[in-house]
Enzyme design. Structure first.
Site, short mmCIF file in Angstrom:
data_model
loop_
_atom_site.label_atom_id
_atom_site.label_comp_id
_atom_site.label_asym_id
_atom_site.label_seq_id
_atom_site.Cartn_x
_atom_site.Cartn_y
_atom_site.Cartn_z
N PRO A 1 -6.51 -4.60 10.94
CG PRO A 1 -7.28 -6.49 12.31
CD PRO A 1 -6.09 -5.86 11.98
CG HIS B 1 -5.57 2.06 -0.22
ND1 HIS B 1 -5.63 2.47 0.80
CD2 HIS B 1 -5.97 0.75 -0.05
CE1 HIS B 1 -5.78 1.58 1.75
NE2 HIS B 1 -6.17 0.53 1.31
CG ASP C 1 -32.96 -11.15 30.04
OD1 ASP C 1 -34.09 -10.66 30.27
OD2 ASP C 1 -31.98 -10.95 30.46
CD GLU D 1 -21.26 -4.75 24.46
OE1 GLU D 1 -22.09 -5.04 25.32
OE2 GLU D 1 -21.01 -4.05 23.84
CG HIS E 1 -30.24 -10.94 26.19
ND1 HIS E 1 -31.00 -10.31 25.37
CD2 HIS E 1 -29.70 -9.85 27.03
CE1 HIS E 1 -30.76 -9.07 25.36
NE2 HIS E 1 -30.01 -8.78 26.35
CG HIS F 1 -1.57 -1.21 1.35
ND1 HIS F 1 -1.45 -2.47 1.54
CD2 HIS F 1 -3.09 -1.31 1.05
CE1 HIS F 1 -2.57 -3.25 1.65
NE2 HIS F 1 -3.44 -2.56 1.25
CB ILE G 1 -8.44 8.75 -1.15
CG1 ILE G 1 -8.61 10.04 -2.01
CG2 ILE G 1 -8.40 7.44 -1.82
CD1 ILE G 1 -9.57 9.89 -2.95
#
Length: 663
Positions: A116, A261, A468, A410, A472, A27, A188
């Site tokens: 990530p 990119h 629930d 979370e 859940h 990249h 971009i």
């Protein structure tokens, strides 16, 4: 003629595109655009010492936009951090020190694995929290042992990811003033202009999150970037976002275009790029002028390092007990864990209770013995029972507190847990309901990939959640956890096995541990023991000749025991194996596994209130896996268990029917 500093910036650009062209993969867009901010930070502000990669008071630098790894390796090479010319030439090749995205534990100097998008900036929040707590606990007015910044280089994609907003929100709330983000704002993405999907005002968003926001209009202006970074360092309460406007692929024929990119420039476009930049140095080489500039910068950094070493020496002399405590806490892999080998630690709880409750009791023992736990829950502390009762609440007002209120975040929680451990000084944990482990999955994977011995506490582990309902009630989540390489999943059946779970978690050196705990009460089991440390063990031996093996985990172990007692009345010798951790059992010697699960006994039944997929490797083609392979339903827990056949009577009848079909 360009200045020496401009030559240095172009050296970073050239080394980056040289790597990418050699690999024909990578990249180039980010390195070409962000090289000026990288040089400004590394040459002038960032405190580090090439001779001491693990210096505890170094500034941390995280390339959140990990696809720009060629720029990071160029920095490591230029500043003498262990990346040689041959390493650059082997960029993205098998077994090289320069993999496609930065990998913690693989390349010295990489603070955390990134790639990530959103993970790096979010993990950095954990670094900043750890720094602030260590400083509060160990610094003295006259001697500051811990006093450093965490810097992040991120891009538009990082800030599109929801996790970055979760983490930035808590960073603003906690006033983490030593967290500084350099935002490479080039408008971009892979698909084109960011306006296609990303139009909000980032400065306004971050101001609303409680951050100081600075801007540099010209991303090639090194002096303006240095000035902004120093202004950010002067802000002690608010974290700072510096929006630096850049051109992706600066200097190349594709500058400003999405195509730059993630595609190599190739020989012709690289030649054009270097001509535009006025760069005439051979590929993979660093000019003498730049080497001299770097030597001057490193000499200044060496002065900072030596001044800190003097502080350390004086601190050690003036506060010997605190210094020793700091060393013991910081070196988490060599902590004294002898308290966990005492009868007091292994003492069962006083009465039958949910494993989340017995975990809370044992957590208090762990917290007192460790002294450096740092963690909390994603707004479910009273339900997860993860509060350390004597350890205080980490906050703006009390940086020494060990309990963290993560809020309903979370995904960010898991990244922060990773960051706290990566920084050094603490063993970290996070908690939520098992069904919400789905929200954590990308960071759980990174925990395992990096080999971080962090702890995740997942409670409300089955249809026992009851009213629930199916949203859940976890079904497939434990299978997901077991599918992650290098993740240890541990579902204990009673308080003795809970103690074993915490023992495993605190003794782990290179793998995260997920504790999977019940909402509903479970009995203390006759026969449960420290053998649970092996992941699977014989809880009840057969009477007479062994004809049937029942294997169970967690709350279903009691069902297996009850069924065994009934079936033995039919003349079958039944063994019950408690298997709280498949991963640990699989690591045991072959002779032990054969002793517990003899291969000549093929009548085998597993019992677990969840997906059956992970049990077939133990029950085999001839066996039976009793579980739930559909979503749950709302109702009282006992009624739901009955509906899905997870009662003593139904499990016994199902096993008897299985045995009849084998005759």
């Amino acid at each position: 003629m360009q200045s020496k500093e401009q030559l240095a910036v172009n050296t970073l650009r050239a080394l980056s595109i040289d790597q990418i062209d050699a690999a024909n993969s990578g990249h180039p867009g980010l390195p070409l655009g962000a090289a000026p901010m990288a040089w400004a930070l590394w040459s002038d502000v960032l405190n580090f010492d090439p001779s001491d990669h693990d210096w505890v008071n170094r500034d941390r630098f995280i390339l959140s936009a990990g696809h720009g790894s060629a720029l990071l390796y160029a920095l490591f090479h230029v500043f003498g951090l262990g990346i040689e010319e041959e390493d650059l030439k082997s960029f993205r090749q098998l077994n090289s020190k320069t993999p496609g995205h930065p990998e913690y534990g693989h390349t010295a100097g990489v603070e955390t694995t990134t790639g990530p998008l959103g993970a790096g900036i979010s993990t950095a929040v954990g670094f900043a929290m750890a720094e602030s707590r260590l400083a509060a606990e160990y610094n003295e007015d006259d001697l500051k042992l811990i006093d450093h910044n965490t810097f992040v280089l991120c891009g538009d994609g990082d800030l599109m990811e929801g996790i970055s907003n979760e983490a930035s929100s808590i960073a603003g709330t906690l006033e983490l003033g030593k967290l500084i983000v350099l935002y490479d704002s080039n408008n971009i993405t892979i698909e084109g202009d960011t306006d296609l999907s990303f139009k909000e005002s980032i400065p306004d968003r971050y101001r609303a999150l409680g951050w100081q926001v600075l801007s540099v209009e010209d991303g090639t202006d090194v002096e303006a970037i240095k000035k902004a970074i120093k202004e950010a360092k002067a802000e002690s309460t608010k974290p700072t976002l510096i929006e630096i406007s850049t051109v992706i692929g600066f200097g190349s024929p594709l500058a400003g275009e999405a195509g730059i990119h993630g595609s190599p420039l190739g020989e012709e476009k690289t030649r054009e790029t270097k001509k535009t930049l006025g760069y005439e140095v051979e590929p993979f080489k660093v000019s003498d002028e730049v080497k001299a500039l770097v030597e001057d910068a490193l000499a200044e950094k060496r002065k900072v390092y030596e001044a800190w070493k003097d502080v350390e020496a004086r601190y050690k002399k003036a506060y010997p007990e605190k210094y020793e405590a700091f060393v013991q806490a910081y070196d988490t892999k060599h902590q004294d864990l002898s308290f966990m080998d005492t009868d007091e630690f292994w003492k069962p709880v006083d009465k039958d209770m949910a494993t989340r409750a017995s975990s809370h009791a044992i957590l208090q023992r762990v917290a007192a013995g460790m002294g450096n736990l740092f963690g909390g829950s994603a707004d479910l502390g009273p339900s997860n029972k993860t509060h350390m009762d004597e350890e205080g609440q980490y906050s703006v007002e009390d940086r020494t507190g060990a309990n963290i209120n993560f809020g309903v975040r979370e995904h960010a929680m898991a990244a922060i847990v990773n960051g706290i451990y990566l920084h050094g000084g603490f063993r970290s944990y996070g908690a939520t309901f098992l069904v919400f482990s789905d929200y954590l999955k990308p960071q759980l994977r990174l925990s395992a990939l990096m080999g971080l011995p962090v702890t995740y506490i997942f409670t409300h582990d089955s249809i026992g959640v009851g009213e629930d309902g199916p949203t859940h009630q976890p079904i497939e989540q434990q299978t997901m956890l077991r599918s992650i390489p290098n993740m240890i999943t541990y579902r204990p059946a009673d308080s003795t096995e809970v103690a074993a779970a915490w023992y495993v978690a605190m003794h782990s050196d290179d793998a995260p541990v997920s504790l999977v705990l019940t909402r509903q009460s479970v009995p203390e089991l006759d026969g449960s023991s420290k053998d649970a440390l092996k992941g699977g063990y014989i809880l009840k031996r057969e009477e007479g000749e062994l004809k049937l093996i029942l294997i169970a985990s967690g709350s279903e172990v009691q069902l297996a025991l009850a069924a065994a007692r009934e079936i033995e009345k039919d003349g079958f010798g039944v063994r019950v194996v408690s298997m709280p951790s498949q991963e640990l059992f699989d690591k045991q010697p072959a002779d032990y596994r054969e002793e517990v699960l003899p291969s000549n006994v093929r009548a085998r039944v597993s019992v677990e209130a969840g997906a059956t997929m992970s049990w077939y490797k133990y029950v085999g083609l001839d066996g039976l896996a009793i579980g739930i392979d559909s979503f749950g339903t709302s109702g009282k827990a006992d009624d739901v268990f009955e509906k899905f056949g997870l009662t003593e009577e139904h499990v016994t009848a199902t096993i008897r029917n299985y045995l009849e079909t084998r005759e």
